[in-house]
Write a protein that holds these residues in place. Sequence first.
Motif, PDB file in Angstrom:
ATOM      1  N   THR A 102     -36.870  11.335  29.247  1.00 58.14           N
ATOM      2  CA  THR A 102     -36.443  11.538  27.862  1.00 58.14           C
ATOM      3  C   THR A 102     -34.933  11.702  27.779  1.00 58.14           C
ATOM      4  OG1 THR A 102     -38.559  12.591  27.371  1.00 58.14           O
ATOM      5  CG2 THR A 102     -36.752  12.988  25.824  1.00 58.14           C
ATOM      6  N   PHE A 103     -34.363  12.499  28.680  1.00 58.17           N
ATOM      7  CA  PHE A 103     -32.920  12.729  28.683  1.00 58.17           C
ATOM      8  C   PHE A 103     -32.148  11.453  29.010  1.00 58.17           C
ATOM      9  CE2 PHE A 103     -28.994  13.916  30.889  1.00 58.17           C
ATOM     10  CZ  PHE A 103     -28.377  14.643  29.890  1.00 58.17           C
ATOM     11  N   ALA A 106     -32.336   9.046  26.149  1.00 56.46           N
ATOM     12  CA  ALA A 106     -31.526   9.521  25.022  1.00 56.46           C
ATOM     13  C   ALA A 106     -30.048   9.224  25.259  1.00 56.46           C
ATOM     14  CB  ALA A 106     -31.743  11.016  24.798  1.00 56.46           C
ATOM     15  N   SER A 109     -29.529   5.492  24.924  1.00 60.62           N
ATOM     16  CA  SER A 109     -29.593   5.093  23.517  1.00 60.62           C
ATOM     17  C   SER A 109     -28.317   5.452  22.778  1.00 60.62           C
ATOM     18  CB  SER A 109     -30.783   5.753  22.829  1.00 60.62           C
ATOM     19  OG  SER A 109     -31.976   5.350  23.431  1.00 60.62           O
ATOM     20  N   VAL A 110     -27.794   6.647  23.022  1.00 64.95           N
ATOM     21  CA  VAL A 110     -26.554   7.054  22.358  1.00 64.95           C
ATOM     22  C   VAL A 110     -25.416   6.121  22.753  1.00 64.95           C
ATOM     23  CG1 VAL A 110     -24.783   8.866  22.328  1.00 64.95           C
ATOM     24  CG2 VAL A 110     -27.173   9.461  21.982  1.00 64.95           C
TER      25      VAL A 110
END
Length: 153
Positions: A102-103, A106, A109-110
């Motif tokens: 997840t990290f 994320a 994606s950022v």
Amino acid sequence: SSGINAEYGGGRPMVDSQIHLCLVTACVMCAVGAICARWKSTNPVVSIVFSLCVMVQGTWFVHAGFLLYPPGMDKPWLNMMDMEAMMYVTDLFLIHFIFGLTFVLAVYSVFTVVITPILPAKHYVKHPKSEPAMYKTVPTSHNGATHFYMDSD
């Protein structure tokens, strides 16, 4: 897996062996990820998987230390011969993977959605008088001007 567990975890309690087996699994996955990252260094999926493996190995190493040697206590807080504790350790290892994935996704994606569009675009154009390996970088600025940077001759 059973050979590694028999050699590495021989004579240890079940939960202790499971903690170390999860750590060995993370180390092997990290080594495979490093080999893949060296082989396909431009593929973002390989970079994401390698980052995930490194992060899981590091967080599990720290968490395993707290499971085996909790601060301020003389003995581990888990019953080292209990099957439920062994399943709990396996669940914790999977939770490390889920949070790590997840990290990493994320952060990826950022960077792809927010940061990359802000950066100026770079175009790589082959230099007309150079050998096939020589390239000239032509970054385009926001005001439309083009700056030329030659590689060493």
